[in-house]
Write a protein that holds these residues in place. Sequence first.
Motif, PDB file in Angstrom:
ATOM      1  N   LEU A   1       0.821  -1.215   0.000  1.00 17.75           N
ATOM      2  CA  LEU A   1       0.000   0.000   0.000  1.00 17.75           C
ATOM      3  C   LEU A   1       0.855   1.266   0.000  1.00 17.75           C
ATOM      4  CD1 LEU A   1      -2.914  -0.695   2.519  1.00 17.75           C
ATOM      5  CD2 LEU A   1      -3.036  -0.569   0.032  1.00 17.75           C
ATOM      6  N   ALA A   2       1.900   1.273   0.819  1.00 23.49           N
ATOM      7  CA  ALA A   2       2.766   2.454   0.890  1.00 23.49           C
ATOM      8  C   ALA A   2       3.450   2.702  -0.441  1.00 23.49           C
ATOM      9  CB  ALA A   2       3.798   2.279   2.005  1.00 23.49           C
ATOM     10  N   LEU A   3       3.980   1.657  -1.045  1.00 24.69           N
ATOM     11  CA  LEU A   3       4.653   1.815  -2.341  1.00 24.69           C
ATOM     12  C   LEU A   3       3.655   2.262  -3.413  1.00 24.69           C
ATOM     13  CD1 LEU A   3       7.347   1.628  -3.777  1.00 24.69           C
ATOM     14  CD2 LEU A   3       6.868  -0.788  -4.227  1.00 24.69           C
ATOM     15  N   LYS A   4       2.458   1.714  -3.375  1.00 26.87           N
ATOM     16  CA  LYS A   4       1.418   2.114  -4.331  1.00 26.87           C
ATOM     17  C   LYS A   4       1.111   3.600  -4.204  1.00 26.87           C
ATOM     18  CE  LYS A   4      -3.488   1.432  -5.341  1.00 26.87           C
ATOM     19  NZ  LYS A   4      -4.719   0.688  -4.993  1.00 26.87           N
ATOM     20  N   ARG A   5       0.874   4.071  -2.965  1.00 24.36           N
ATOM     21  CA  ARG A   5       0.540   5.483  -2.756  1.00 24.36           C
ATOM     22  C   ARG A   5       1.664   6.378  -3.248  1.00 24.36           C
ATOM     23  NH1 ARG A   5      -3.841   4.874  -3.235  1.00 24.36           N
ATOM     24  NH2 ARG A   5      -3.328   6.535  -4.655  1.00 24.36           N
TER      25      ARG A   5
ATOM     26  N   GLY B   1       3.161  10.457  -5.640  1.00 27.30           N
ATOM     27  CA  GLY B   1       4.419  11.185  -5.545  1.00 27.30           C
ATOM     28  C   GLY B   1       4.907  11.306  -4.117  1.00 27.30           C
ATOM     29  N   PRO B   2       6.048  11.977  -3.940  1.00 27.45           N
ATOM     30  CA  PRO B   2       6.665  12.084  -2.614  1.00 27.45           C
ATOM     31  C   PRO B   2       5.743  12.724  -1.585  1.00 27.45           C
ATOM     32  CG  PRO B   2       8.161  12.874  -4.315  1.00 27.45           C
ATOM     33  CD  PRO B   2       6.831  12.661  -4.970  1.00 27.45           C
ATOM     34  N   MET B   3       5.864  12.253  -0.341  1.00 25.95           N
ATOM     35  CA  MET B   3       5.097  12.823   0.764  1.00 25.95           C
ATOM     36  C   MET B   3       5.824  12.553   2.070  1.00 25.95           C
ATOM     37  SD  MET B   3       1.843  10.177   0.857  1.00 25.95           S
ATOM     38  CE  MET B   3       1.552  10.220  -0.898  1.00 25.95           C
ATOM     39  N   CYS B   4       5.441  13.289   3.093  1.00 21.78           N
ATOM     40  CA  CYS B   4       6.008  13.089   4.431  1.00 21.78           C
ATOM     41  C   CYS B   4       5.479  11.769   4.998  1.00 21.78           C
ATOM     42  CB  CYS B   4       5.612  14.237   5.352  1.00 21.78           C
ATOM     43  SG  CYS B   4       6.253  15.830   4.805  1.00 21.78           S
ATOM     44  N   ALA B   5       6.195  11.244   5.971  1.00 24.77           N
ATOM     45  CA  ALA B   5       5.801   9.967   6.566  1.00 24.77           C
ATOM     46  C   ALA B   5       4.396  10.035   7.161  1.00 24.77           C
ATOM     47  CB  ALA B   5       6.814   9.550   7.621  1.00 24.77           C
ATOM     48  N   GLY B   6       4.055  11.135   7.801  1.00 24.80           N
ATOM     49  CA  GLY B   6       2.717  11.283   8.378  1.00 24.80           C
ATOM     50  C   GLY B   6       1.628  11.288   7.313  1.00 24.80           C
ATOM     51  N   GLU B   7       1.900  11.961   6.212  1.00 26.10           N
ATOM     52  CA  GLU B   7       0.939  11.978   5.101  1.00 26.10           C
ATOM     53  C   GLU B   7       0.752  10.571   4.542  1.00 26.10           C
ATOM     54  OE1 GLU B   7       1.727  16.318   3.039  1.00 26.10           O
ATOM     55  OE2 GLU B   7       3.226  14.735   2.732  1.00 26.10           O
ATOM     56  N   LEU B   8       1.861   9.853   4.410  1.00 27.30           N
ATOM     57  CA  LEU B   8       1.800   8.489   3.894  1.00 27.30           C
ATOM     58  C   LEU B   8       1.008   7.599   4.844  1.00 27.30           C
ATOM     59  CD1 LEU B   8       2.593   6.408   1.762  1.00 27.30           C
ATOM     60  CD2 LEU B   8       4.784   6.130   2.962  1.00 27.30           C
TER      61      LEU B   8
ATOM     62  N   ARG C   1      13.541  21.112   7.818  1.00 31.32           N
ATOM     63  CA  ARG C   1      13.467  20.241   8.993  1.00 31.32           C
ATOM     64  C   ARG C   1      12.743  18.939   8.692  1.00 31.32           C
ATOM     65  NH1 ARG C   1       9.954  23.971  12.374  1.00 31.32           N
ATOM     66  NH2 ARG C   1       9.197  24.226  10.276  1.00 31.32           N
ATOM     67  N   SER C   2      12.099  18.860   7.562  1.00 28.23           N
ATOM     68  CA  SER C   2      11.241  17.725   7.242  1.00 28.23           C
ATOM     69  C   SER C   2      11.828  16.888   6.111  1.00 28.23           C
ATOM     70  CB  SER C   2       9.864  18.259   6.846  1.00 28.23           C
ATOM     71  OG  SER C   2       8.978  17.216   6.586  1.00 28.23           O
ATOM     72  N   LEU C   3      11.446  15.624   6.099  1.00 29.20           N
ATOM     73  CA  LEU C   3      11.841  14.724   5.014  1.00 29.20           C
ATOM     74  C   LEU C   3      10.602  14.273   4.263  1.00 29.20           C
ATOM     75  CD1 LEU C   3      14.380  12.407   6.873  1.00 29.20           C
ATOM     76  CD2 LEU C   3      14.912  14.189   5.209  1.00 29.20           C
ATOM     77  N   ARG C   4      10.803  14.001   2.997  1.00 27.99           N
ATOM     78  CA  ARG C   4       9.735  13.422   2.182  1.00 27.99           C
ATOM     79  C   ARG C   4      10.195  12.053   1.723  1.00 27.99           C
ATOM     80  NH1 ARG C   4       5.743  16.814   0.077  1.00 27.99           N
ATOM     81  NH2 ARG C   4       5.949  16.127  -2.053  1.00 27.99           N
ATOM     82  N   ILE C   5       9.253  11.166   1.562  1.00 27.86           N
ATOM     83  CA  ILE C   5       9.532   9.811   1.109  1.00 27.86           C
ATOM     84  C   ILE C   5       9.206   9.767  -0.376  1.00 27.86           C
ATOM     85  CG2 ILE C   5       9.143   7.363   1.513  1.00 27.86           C
ATOM     86  CD1 ILE C   5      10.057   9.108   4.000  1.00 27.86           C
ATOM     87  N   ALA C   6      10.180   9.324  -1.165  1.00 25.41           N
ATOM     88  CA  ALA C   6       9.993   9.260  -2.613  1.00 25.41           C
ATOM     89  C   ALA C   6      10.282   7.850  -3.100  1.00 25.41           C
ATOM     90  CB  ALA C   6      10.919  10.251  -3.315  1.00 25.41           C
TER      91      ALA C   6
END
Length: 152
Positions: A47-51, A56-63, A97-102
């Motif tokens: 599910l995470a990889l699909k989203r 596209g990239p998003m913060c861990a909380g958004e994911l 200060r934030s990271l995004r997951i891509a």
Amino acid sequence: MEKPSNPSEAPEHSFGLLISMIRTELVRALEAALQEEGVDLRFTQFLALKRLALDGPMCAGELARAVDHDAGAMTRVIDQLETKGYVRRQPHEQDRRSLRIAVTDAGMATWQHMAKAHERTLERAQQALSPAERVQLMDSLERVLAALRATG
């Protein structure tokens, strides 16, 4: 314990239990299909990889919110996907200060491979339904979801 007088009220026919059983079987079937395709991912990783692949990239909380998962547990999922080379953490464009997951190129290729197994699983799950019944089922489920979100 007294049995319900109406058979549709019996536990094996309850709405909540049926939804839960369908979800369990869909997860089981999808994980089996992924294994058959040589993809070693659990459902939440899928599910995470699909989203990420689709949105596209998003913060861990958004994911975590996008896949309806606990934020703390999502960190473990991201770590697992990162170890496999499917995602990477990158600096946020506007907030240092934030990271995004891509998703990585390898992750996108894996998603494209997985998408076929996903579609086959969903098709198999709905094979007994006519096209009109499929539309009706989706409409009904979307209305149930909307009602629960409106009251919750």
